[in-house]
Motif scaffolding. Sequence first.
Motif, PDB file in Angstrom:
ATOM      1  N   TYR A   3       0.732  -0.985  -0.374  1.00  7.94           N
ATOM      2  CA  TYR A   3       0.545  -0.372   0.102  1.00  7.94           C
ATOM      3  C   TYR A   3       1.471   1.211  -0.453  1.00  7.94           C
ATOM      4  CZ  TYR A   3      -3.572  -3.390   1.195  1.00  7.94           C
ATOM      5  OH  TYR A   3      -4.350  -4.491   1.267  1.00  7.94           O
ATOM      6  N   LYS A   4       0.565   1.973   0.020  1.00  5.27           N
ATOM      7  CA  LYS A   4       0.750   3.425  -0.761  1.00  5.27           C
ATOM      8  C   LYS A   4       1.215   4.618   0.802  1.00  5.27           C
ATOM      9  CE  LYS A   4      -0.527   3.136  -5.526  1.00  5.27           C
ATOM     10  NZ  LYS A   4      -1.599   4.095  -6.096  1.00  5.27           N
ATOM     11  N   LEU A   5       0.793   4.372   1.669  1.00  8.17           N
ATOM     12  CA  LEU A   5       1.100   4.613   2.973  1.00  8.17           C
ATOM     13  C   LEU A   5       1.907   5.779   2.843  1.00  8.17           C
ATOM     14  CD1 LEU A   5       1.394   1.625   6.007  1.00  8.17           C
ATOM     15  CD2 LEU A   5      -0.315   2.601   5.536  1.00  8.17           C
ATOM     16  N   TYR A   6       3.771   5.509   2.011  1.00 10.80           N
ATOM     17  CA  TYR A   6       4.254   7.125   2.391  1.00 10.80           C
ATOM     18  C   TYR A   6       3.354   8.195   1.668  1.00 10.80           C
ATOM     19  CZ  TYR A   6       4.505   5.742  -2.479  1.00 10.80           C
ATOM     20  OH  TYR A   6       4.274   4.756  -4.012  1.00 10.80           O
ATOM     21  N   ASP A   7       2.104   7.818   1.251  1.00 12.77           N
ATOM     22  CA  ASP A   7       1.578   8.938  -0.280  1.00 12.77           C
ATOM     23  C   ASP A   7       0.524   9.119   0.629  1.00 12.77           C
ATOM     24  OD1 ASP A   7       1.297  10.497  -2.125  1.00 12.77           O
ATOM     25  OD2 ASP A   7      -0.103   9.062  -2.433  1.00 12.77           O
ATOM     26  N   ILE A   8       0.339   8.645   2.362  1.00 10.80           N
ATOM     27  CA  ILE A   8      -1.020   9.236   3.069  1.00 10.80           C
ATOM     28  C   ILE A   8      -1.728  10.430   3.252  1.00 10.80           C
ATOM     29  CG2 ILE A   8      -0.702   8.380   5.151  1.00 10.80           C
ATOM     30  CD1 ILE A   8      -3.275   7.145   5.892  1.00 10.80           C
ATOM     31  N   GLY A   9      -0.239  11.331   3.950  1.00  8.96           N
ATOM     32  CA  GLY A   9      -0.500  12.606   3.705  1.00  8.96           C
ATOM     33  C   GLY A   9      -1.405  13.823   2.643  1.00  8.96           C
ATOM     34  N   ASN A  10       0.156  12.988   1.253  1.00 11.75           N
ATOM     35  CA  ASN A  10      -0.857  13.841   0.394  1.00 11.75           C
ATOM     36  C   ASN A  10      -2.623  13.129  -0.089  1.00 11.75           C
ATOM     37  OD1 ASN A  10       1.589  14.881  -0.183  1.00 11.75           O
ATOM     38  ND2 ASN A  10       2.171  13.178  -1.601  1.00 11.75           N
ATOM     39  N   ARG A  11      -2.907  12.571   0.073  1.00 14.43           N
ATOM     40  CA  ARG A  11      -4.764  11.867   0.209  1.00 14.43           C
ATOM     41  C   ARG A  11      -5.280  13.165   1.371  1.00 14.43           C
ATOM     42  NH1 ARG A  11      -6.129   7.537  -2.672  1.00 14.43           N
ATOM     43  NH2 ARG A  11      -4.261   6.931  -3.487  1.00 14.43           N
ATOM     44  N   ILE A  12      -4.780  12.932   2.584  1.00 10.25           N
ATOM     45  CA  ILE A  12      -5.186  13.814   4.032  1.00 10.25           C
ATOM     46  C   ILE A  12      -6.047  14.898   3.259  1.00 10.25           C
ATOM     47  CG2 ILE A  12      -5.095  14.296   5.978  1.00 10.25           C
ATOM     48  CD1 ILE A  12      -3.814  11.555   6.818  1.00 10.25           C
ATOM     49  N   GLU A  13      -4.190  15.424   3.133  1.00  9.10           N
ATOM     50  CA  GLU A  13      -4.553  17.087   2.658  1.00  9.10           C
ATOM     51  C   GLU A  13      -5.307  17.299   1.242  1.00  9.10           C
ATOM     52  OE1 GLU A  13      -1.361  20.901   1.943  1.00  9.10           O
ATOM     53  OE2 GLU A  13      -1.030  18.703   1.770  1.00  9.10           O
ATOM     54  N   LYS A  14      -5.399  16.414   0.115  1.00 10.11           N
ATOM     55  CA  LYS A  14      -6.478  17.037  -0.762  1.00 10.11           C
ATOM     56  C   LYS A  14      -7.791  16.651   0.084  1.00 10.11           C
ATOM     57  CE  LYS A  14      -7.401  14.484  -5.641  1.00 10.11           C
ATOM     58  NZ  LYS A  14      -6.866  13.115  -6.639  1.00 10.11           N
ATOM     59  N   LEU A  15      -7.738  15.798  -0.044  1.00 11.64           N
ATOM     60  CA  LEU A  15      -9.445  15.083   0.529  1.00 11.64           C
ATOM     61  C   LEU A  15      -9.894  16.656   1.163  1.00 11.64           C
ATOM     62  CD1 LEU A  15      -9.253  11.404   0.763  1.00 11.64           C
ATOM     63  CD2 LEU A  15     -10.683  12.707  -0.236  1.00 11.64           C
ATOM     64  N   ARG A  16      -9.089  17.214   2.720  1.00 12.82           N
ATOM     65  CA  ARG A  16      -9.506  18.286   3.497  1.00 12.82           C
ATOM     66  C   ARG A  16      -9.871  19.233   2.725  1.00 12.82           C
ATOM     67  NH1 ARG A  16      -6.698  21.962   5.182  1.00 12.82           N
ATOM     68  NH2 ARG A  16      -4.430  20.959   4.490  1.00 12.82           N
ATOM     69  N   LYS A  17      -8.848  19.454   1.604  1.00 10.11           N
ATOM     70  CA  LYS A  17      -8.644  20.611   0.949  1.00 10.11           C
ATOM     71  C   LYS A  17     -10.439  20.692   0.529  1.00 10.11           C
ATOM     72  CE  LYS A  17      -3.709  22.534   1.459  1.00 10.11           C
ATOM     73  NZ  LYS A  17      -2.823  23.094   0.808  1.00 10.11           N
ATOM     74  N   ALA A  18     -10.219  19.871  -0.784  1.00  4.00           N
ATOM     75  CA  ALA A  18     -11.723  19.502  -1.332  1.00  4.00           C
ATOM     76  C   ALA A  18     -12.789  19.612  -0.432  1.00  4.00           C
ATOM     77  CB  ALA A  18     -11.782  17.938  -1.565  1.00  4.00           C
ATOM     78  N   LYS A  19     -12.933  19.879   1.090  1.00  2.00           N
ATOM     79  CA  LYS A  19     -13.969  19.883   1.769  1.00  2.00           C
ATOM     80  C   LYS A  19     -13.850  21.065   2.331  1.00  2.00           C
ATOM     81  CE  LYS A  19     -15.188  15.768   3.755  1.00  2.00           C
ATOM     82  NZ  LYS A  19     -16.977  15.991   3.491  1.00  2.00           N
ATOM     83  N   GLY A  20     -12.870  21.727   1.671  1.00  2.00           N
ATOM     84  CA  GLY A  20     -13.188  23.675   2.673  1.00  2.00           C
ATOM     85  C   GLY A  20     -11.893  23.946   3.571  1.00  2.00           C
ATOM     86  N   TRP A  21     -12.058  22.225   4.367  1.00  2.00           N
ATOM     87  CA  TRP A  21     -11.797  22.361   5.790  1.00  2.00           C
ATOM     88  C   TRP A  21     -10.010  22.226   5.971  1.00  2.00           C
ATOM     89  CZ3 TRP A  21     -13.348  16.899   8.060  1.00  2.00           C
ATOM     90  CH2 TRP A  21     -15.313  16.846   7.806  1.00  2.00           C
ATOM     91  N   SER A  22     -10.200  23.421   7.353  1.00  2.00           N
ATOM     92  CA  SER A  22      -8.743  23.422   7.998  1.00  2.00           C
ATOM     93  C   SER A  22      -7.615  22.516   8.859  1.00  2.00           C
ATOM     94  CB  SER A  22      -8.206  24.876   8.644  1.00  2.00           C
ATOM     95  OG  SER A  22      -9.450  24.612  10.034  1.00  2.00           O
ATOM     96  N   GLN A  23      -6.526  22.661   8.687  1.00  2.00           N
ATOM     97  CA  GLN A  23      -6.455  21.651   9.577  1.00  2.00           C
ATOM     98  C   GLN A  23      -7.511  21.143  11.279  1.00  2.00           C
ATOM     99  OE1 GLN A  23      -2.217  21.987   9.670  1.00  2.00           O
ATOM    100  NE2 GLN A  23      -1.421  20.403   7.838  1.00  2.00           N
ATOM    101  N   ASN A  24      -7.239  22.283  11.618  1.00  2.00           N
ATOM    102  CA  ASN A  24      -8.351  22.571  12.610  1.00  2.00           C
ATOM    103  C   ASN A  24      -9.594  21.371  13.139  1.00  2.00           C
ATOM    104  OD1 ASN A  24      -8.092  23.560  15.546  1.00  2.00           O
ATOM    105  ND2 ASN A  24     -10.492  25.007  14.683  1.00  2.00           N
TER     106      ASN A  24
END
Length: 71
Positions: A3-24
């Motif tokens: 699995y591409k666990l090394y890429d999980i941070g990119n996926r989290i960020e992409k999905l978060r931004k698509a929702k218009g959410w901040s990290q908070n």
Amino acid sequence: MAYKLYDIGNRIEKLRKAKGWSQNRLSIESGLAVNSVYLYEAQGTIPTLISICSIAEALGVTVGYLIGEED
């Protein structure tokens, strides 16, 4: 299957931004510390399974998608 666990941070960020959410906001929705969300996205650390499940649920995706098992 690797699995591409090394890429999980990119996926989290992409999905978060698509929702218009901040990290908070993601930290609130997932029940995780905002510093943890930052570290996952910056790829400073790989989240635990419990954290992956919490983030996937908050973002409305499957764990499989988040870890790169499915597109």
